[in-house]
Scaffold this active site. Structure first.
Site, PDB file in Angstrom:
ATOM      1  CG  ASP A  37      -1.992  -1.053   1.149  1.00  0.00           C
ATOM      2  OD1 ASP A  37      -1.980  -1.812   0.146  1.00  0.00           O
ATOM      3  OD2 ASP A  37      -2.819  -1.126   2.068  1.00  0.00           O
ATOM      4  CD  GLU A  39       6.456  -1.259  -2.994  1.00  0.00           C
ATOM      5  OE1 GLU A  39       7.221  -1.311  -3.966  1.00  0.00           O
ATOM      6  OE2 GLU A  39       5.924  -2.263  -2.475  1.00  0.00           O
ATOM      7  CB  SER A  86     -37.846  -3.412 -13.455  1.00  0.00           C
ATOM      8  OG  SER A  86     -39.190  -3.475 -13.829  1.00  0.00           O
ATOM      9  CG  LEU A  87     -34.724  -8.155 -14.059  1.00  0.00           C
ATOM     10  CD1 LEU A  87     -33.642  -8.686 -13.133  1.00  0.00           C
ATOM     11  CD2 LEU A  87     -34.634  -8.839 -15.419  1.00  0.00           C
ATOM     12  CD  GLU A 118     -25.954 -12.095 -15.087  1.00  0.00           C
ATOM     13  OE1 GLU A 118     -26.334 -11.043 -14.523  1.00  0.00           O
ATOM     14  OE2 GLU A 118     -25.632 -12.150 -16.276  1.00  0.00           O
ATOM     15  CE  LYS A 120     -33.601  -8.362  -8.769  1.00  0.00           C
ATOM     16  NZ  LYS A 120     -33.371  -7.202  -7.925  1.00  0.00           N
ATOM     17  CE  LYS A 314     -36.697  -9.287  -5.236  1.00  0.00           C
ATOM     18  NZ  LYS A 314     -37.619  -8.300  -5.694  1.00  0.00           N
TER      19      LYS A 314
HETATM   20  S1  IVH Z   1     -30.321  -7.249 -15.518  1.00  0.00           S
HETATM   21  C1  IVH Z   1     -33.764  -5.543 -18.026  1.00  0.00           C
HETATM   22  N1  IVH Z   1     -28.772  -8.443 -13.793  1.00  0.00           N
HETATM   23  O1  IVH Z   1     -32.232  -5.656 -10.557  1.00  0.00           O
HETATM   24  C2  IVH Z   1     -32.996  -6.213 -16.983  1.00  0.00           C
HETATM   25  N2  IVH Z   1     -30.173  -6.710 -13.005  1.00  0.00           N
HETATM   26  O2  IVH Z   1     -35.282  -5.378 -11.413  1.00  0.00           O
HETATM   27  C3  IVH Z   1     -31.901  -5.363 -16.502  1.00  0.00           C
HETATM   28  N3  IVH Z   1     -29.934  -6.223 -10.617  1.00  0.00           N
HETATM   29  O3  IVH Z   1     -32.559  -2.422 -11.752  1.00  0.00           O
HETATM   30  C4  IVH Z   1     -31.287  -5.833 -15.275  1.00  0.00           C
HETATM   31  N4  IVH Z   1     -28.390  -7.733 -10.220  1.00  0.00           N
HETATM   32  O4  IVH Z   1     -30.549  -2.904 -10.339  1.00  0.00           O
HETATM   33  C5  IVH Z   1     -29.701  -7.495 -13.975  1.00  0.00           C
HETATM   34  N5  IVH Z   1     -27.328  -9.570 -12.381  1.00  0.00           N
HETATM   35  C6  IVH Z   1     -28.239  -8.629 -12.567  1.00  0.00           C
HETATM   36  C7  IVH Z   1     -28.704  -7.809 -11.528  1.00  0.00           C
HETATM   37  C8  IVH Z   1     -29.676  -6.858 -11.775  1.00  0.00           C
HETATM   38  C9  IVH Z   1     -29.131  -6.763  -9.694  1.00  0.00           C
HETATM   39  C10 IVH Z   1     -30.946  -5.171 -10.353  1.00  0.00           C
HETATM   40  C11 IVH Z   1     -30.801  -3.956 -11.216  1.00  0.00           C
HETATM   41  C12 IVH Z   1     -32.145  -3.733 -11.852  1.00  0.00           C
HETATM   42  C13 IVH Z   1     -33.034  -4.627 -11.068  1.00  0.00           C
HETATM   43  C14 IVH Z   1     -34.059  -5.245 -12.010  1.00  0.00           C
END
Ligand code: IVH
Length: 668
Positions: A37, A39, A86-87, A118, A120, A314
Site C-alpha cells: 500500500d 508504494e 426492470s425484471l 447470475e 441479483k 427472489k
Molecule cells: S439485468 C432488463 N442483472 O435488478 C434487466 N439486473 O429489477 C436489466 N440487478 O434495476 C437488469 N443484479 O438494479 C440485472 N445480475 C443482474 C442484476 C440486476 C441486480 C438489479 C438492477 C435492476 C433490477 C431489475
C-alpha cells in the site's frame, strides 16, 4: 503562462498513470495486490504533485481523480439511450418452471437456447459510458428513461475503471453496492457521531451515490460489478456469456454467473444460493436467470415493463419485526456469557424464530435493545438469527433497559470482563453451565466422536449426578444408564460401547476435546506433533510453545493456563485412569481424519481435486469416487454433480468448502 512541459515529465506522468491503473486493477478487480500500500501511495503522491505543478497535464480520468471532485448543487438529468427495464419476479421453483414453459411456448421447437444464472445484487443499477476507453458518464437508473448524472461519485468507486484496457466506445451496465463490512463500519461511525444508521447496504449505497459532495462519497467505500454491455458497435456479440467475458477483458469486475442448459439446474442453483448468500461479502436478494443467446432474446422481446427473456428469482424475506420479550444470558464452554433476546415467535423463511443473539454487552448498548422493544430481526440459512435494529418509533416508554449481570446466572460466581474483548466470562471451572458445554464439546463429532451421547443424555446424567465431568463418562455402568428413564438395555449397551471405543481416539482429538481455548483441531495436531505425549505438553512452558510456528502468545498462554489449573489436571488424571490415549503413536500424528471416507463433488475454489485429496490423505482420511454407506463426508464445491443427491439420500454429512476448510484447519 504556458511554459513548455519537459518531455520526461510528460513521460513520467503517463508512466505513473499506467502503473497506478494496473495496480488498481490487481488490487480491486483481481483482489490480488502486487505492491505494498505504501508504494502505491507513494506513486499516487508523486503523480498528484506533478499534476499540481503542471496543471496542463490534468486529466479527468487520471487515477488521482478518484478522491472526489467539485461539490454540485444538483445532479444533471440524463436521457438513457436504451430504456432500463426492470425484471419480472419468480418466488418459487414453480414460478421458474412457468418461466421456462413460457419461453418454450413463445419459441418454436427448433430454437435452441440456454441460460445464464447470475447473482441479483442488492444495490443500484448504474450505467457507464466510455468514449475511446475513457469514462465519460456514470448515471443512475432513475425511472428507467431518465436518470441522474452521478459521474463524479461513480469515479470514487475503485472497481469502476476510469480508463478501459482498450480504447472502445461502449455503454455498459452493472450494480453499485456497499460491501457488508464497509456498511457495518459506516454505521458504527454514524452511531458514534449520533447520526441515524442506514437500514441496509442498499440504502447506504444510494445515499452515497446521491451525495452532492463527491469527497463524502469517496469516503463511503462502494464497489461495482458489471453485468451487461448495452452498446458496442464494433462488437459482434452473439451470447450474453461473450459480453461478460468481454467486460472482464476491458478491466471490469464481473458479476458472478454460471451457464446452465436446463431449468432443473437453474432451480438447483437458485436454491443453493439461498443458503450460500451469507458467504458473500455483499448482499444479494435473489438470482437473475437470463437467456444466453442474444438472437433468442431479440425474438422474445419485452413487455412495457420487463424483458421476456429474463426473470429475477427472489429469495424469501429474511427479515421480520417482532417483540423482545426478555433478554437472557447463556453460557458457552469457555464461560463466555452471551445475551440472547427471547422473542415473540415469528416465522421467517419457513422456520419459527423465537431467539436472536445479541452477541455481547457492547452490541446491546450500540443497538440500544431494551426489553419490550419492537425489533427487526434477520435470519439467513443456518446463520443464528440476530437483531438488526430497534424500531425506536414504536417505543412506548415502558421498555426496560437490560443490566448485564455481575454474577454468573448458572453458578452465582462473579463474572469478569476481559479488557481486550467485549465478552464477560465466568471463570469458575466447576460452573454447571460451563461443565455441561464442555462435556457436549468433548463428545462431539470432531472431538471424541461418541455417537449416542448428546445434550439430552448429558443433561440427564448430570441431573442424576451420574457424571460430574467428561472423564466420568468412562466409568458409567450399564445399570446407571438403564436406571435413566427411557433407556433400554440394548441402547445402554450401545452407548457404553461407543464410549469405550472413543478411548483409543488419537491424541490430537483428545487434546482438541479438552476444549482449551484457541486450540482447534489443527493447533491440537501441531502441538501433539511437537510434544508427542500429554505429560510433555503439560510441562511445556510459554516460551517452548511460542517456538512453534503457528502458535502465538495468545494460544501459548491459553495452553499454559489450562495446565496450571488443578481441576484440569485432575480431569487429565481421570482420563488417564480410564485408559484414554495419552501418547501419540508416531504414525497417528497427522491423523485427525483417520479412517474418514470423503467424496468430492463440484469445483472447489481453494483446492484442485489433487490438492484436496492430498490434504485429506495427509490427515489420515481417504477419498473415494462414489457415495456409499461407508462415506463419512461429501465435500460440495460449485456445480456439484449427482453425488450430492446420492449423499442427501444416504444422509451423509455434506460439507461446503468452508465447512471442509474448518474441519481441517479450524481453531476455536
Ligand atoms: S439485468 C432488463 N442483472 O435488478 C434487466 N439486473 O429489477 C436489466 N440487478 O434495476 C437488469 N443484479 O438494479 C440485472 N445480475 C443482474 C442484476 C440486476 C441486480 C438489479 C438492477 C435492476 C433490477 C431489475
Amino acid at each position: 503562462m504556458t511554459a513548455e512541459i519537459p518531455e520526461e515529465i510528460k513521460k513520467r506522468v503517463e508512466e505513473l498513470r499506467a502503473e497506478l491503473r494496473q495496480h488498481e486493477y490487481h488490487y480491486y478487480v483481481e483482489d490480488n495486490p502486487q505492491i505494498a500500500d505504501a508504494e502505491y501511495d507513494e506513486m499516487m503522491e508523486e503523480l498528484r504533485k506533478l499534476e499540481e505543478d503542471y496543471p496542463q497535464l490534468k486529466d479527468p480520468n487520471s487515477p488521482t481523480a478518484r478522491v472526489g471532485g467539485e461539490v454540485l448543487d444538483k445532479f444533471a438529468k440524463v436521457q438513457h439511450t436504451q430504456e432500463m427495464l426492470s425484471l419480472g419476479n419468480a418466488f418459487s421453483p414453480a414460478d421458474l418452471r412457468n418461466f421456462a414453459a413460457r419461453l418454450q411456448r413463445m419459441l418454436s421447437e427448433e430454437v435452441d437456447f440456454d441460460y445464464i444464472v447470475e447473482h441479483k445484487i442488492d444495490g443500484l443499477a448504474i450505467i457507464l459510458k466510455y468514449e475511446a476507453g475513457e469514462l465519460t458518464l456514470g448515471a443512475t437508473r432513475g425511472d428507467g428513461q431518465t436518470g441522474e448524472d452521478v459521474t463524479a461519485n461513480v469515479k470514487t468507486i475503485p472497481t469502476v475503471p476510469l480508463k478501459l484496457k482498450k480504447p472502445v466506445d461502449i455503454e455498459i451496465r452493472g450494480e453499485a453496492f456497499m460491501p457488508r463490512q464497509s456498511f457495518q463500519k459506516l454505521n458504527e461511525e454514524r452511531l458514534k457521531k449520533g447520526e441515524e444508521p442506514f437500514a441496509n447496504p442498499r440504502n447506504a449505497a444510494a445515499g452515497s451515490l446521491r451525495q452532492l459532495d463527491p469527497t463524502v462519497a469517496a469516503k463511503r467505500p462502494l464497489s461495482f460489478l458489471a453485468y451487461d454491455i448495452i452498446n458496442e458497435e464494433s462488437l459482434t456479440l452473439r451470447e450474453h456469456a461473450e459480453s461478460l467475458e468481454k467486460l472482464a477483458e476491458l478491466g471490469f469486475k464481473v458479476n458472478w454467473h454460471r451457464p446452465v442448459d436446463n431449468i432443473d439446474r437453474v432451480i438447483e442453483l437458485c436454491e443453493e444460493w439461498v443458503d450460500r448468500q451469507q458467504q458473500l461479502n455483499y448482499e444479494i436478494d435473489g438470482m437473475v436467470v437470463k437467456v444466453n443467446q442474444l438472437a433468442v432474446r431479440e425474438k422474445l422481446g419485452a413487455t412495457s415493463k420487463s424483458p421476456r427473456w429474463a426473470i429475477a428469482y427472489k429469495f424469501p424475506a429474511q427479515q421480520k419485526t417482532t417483540e423482545v420479550k426478555d433478554i437472557k444470558i447463556s453460557l458457552g464452554r469457555t464461560g463466555a456469557l452471551t445475551p440472547t433476546a427471547e422473542l415473540a415467535p415469528v416465522e421467517i423463511d419457513g422456520s419459527t424464530v423465537s431467539r436472536a443473539t445479541l452477541h455481547n454487552e457492547d452490541e446491546i448498548r450500540r443497538k440500544d435493545v431494551r426489553i419490550g422493544d419492537k425489533v427487526l430481526i434477520q435470519k439467513a440459512g443456518d446463520i443464528i438469527p440476530e437483531v438488526v435494529k430497534v424500531i425506536k418509533e414504536a417505543r412506548t416508554g415502558q421498555e426496560k433497559q437490560f443490566e448485564f449481570p455481575e454474577n454468573c446466572p448458572a453458578c452465582g460466581e462473579k463474572v469478569f470482563r476481559d479488557p481486550e474483548e467485549a465478552v464477560y466470562r465466568c471463570i469458575n471451572s466447576a460452573c454447571p453451565a460451563v461443565v455441561r458445554e464442555s462435556i457436549i464439546h468433548f463428545v462431539s463429532r470432531d472431538a471424541m466422536n461418541i455417537a449416542g451421547v448428546g445434550p439430552a443424555l448429558i443433561d440427564r446424567l448430570l441431573e442424576q449426578n451420574l457424571i460430574e465431568d467428561q472423564a466420568d463418562l468412562y466409568f458409567l455402568e450399564k445399570e446407571d444408564l438403564i436406571e435413566l428413564e427411557r433407556m433400554a438395555e440394548k441402547s445402554a449397551a450401545n452407548v457404553l460401547e461407543a464410549i469405550a471405543e472413543s478411548k483409543s481416539r488419537p491424541l490430537t482429538r483428545v487434546v482438541f476435546a479438552l476444549g482449551i481455548r484457541h486450540v482447534g483441531l489443527r493447533t491440537a495436531q501441531i502441538i501433539v506433533d511437537k510434544f508427542g505425549t500429554l505429560s510433555q505438553l503439560k510441562e511445556a512452558n510459554q516460551a517452548e510453545l511460542e517456538e512453534i510456528e503457528e502458535v502465538g502468545p495468545v494460544i501459548a498462554q491459553s495452553i499454559t493456563n489450562y495446565f496450571s489449573s488443578s481441576e484440569n489436571l485432575n480431569l487429565l488424571e481421570k482420563l488417564k485412569r480410564a485408559g484414554v490415549t495419552m501418547e501419540s503413536e508416531k504414525s497417528e500424528e497427522q491423523n485427525i481424519l483417520a479412517d474418514k471416507k470423503f467424496v468430492l463433488t463440484g469445483r472447489l475454489e481453494n483446492y484442485t481435486r489433487q490438492e484436496a485429496k492430498a490434504e485429506i490423505a495427509k490427515l489420515g482420511g481417504r477419498v473415494t469416487g462414489s457415495v456409499s454407506g461407508e462415506t463419512d463426508y461429501l465435500v460440495q464445491g460449485e456445480n456439484p454433480g449427482s453425488k450430492l443427491q446420492q449423499a442427501q439420500e444416504r444422509e451423509v454429512q455434506i460439507l461446503t468448502e468452508e465447512d471442509f476448510i474448518k474441519l481441517i484447519t479450524e481453531e476455536d
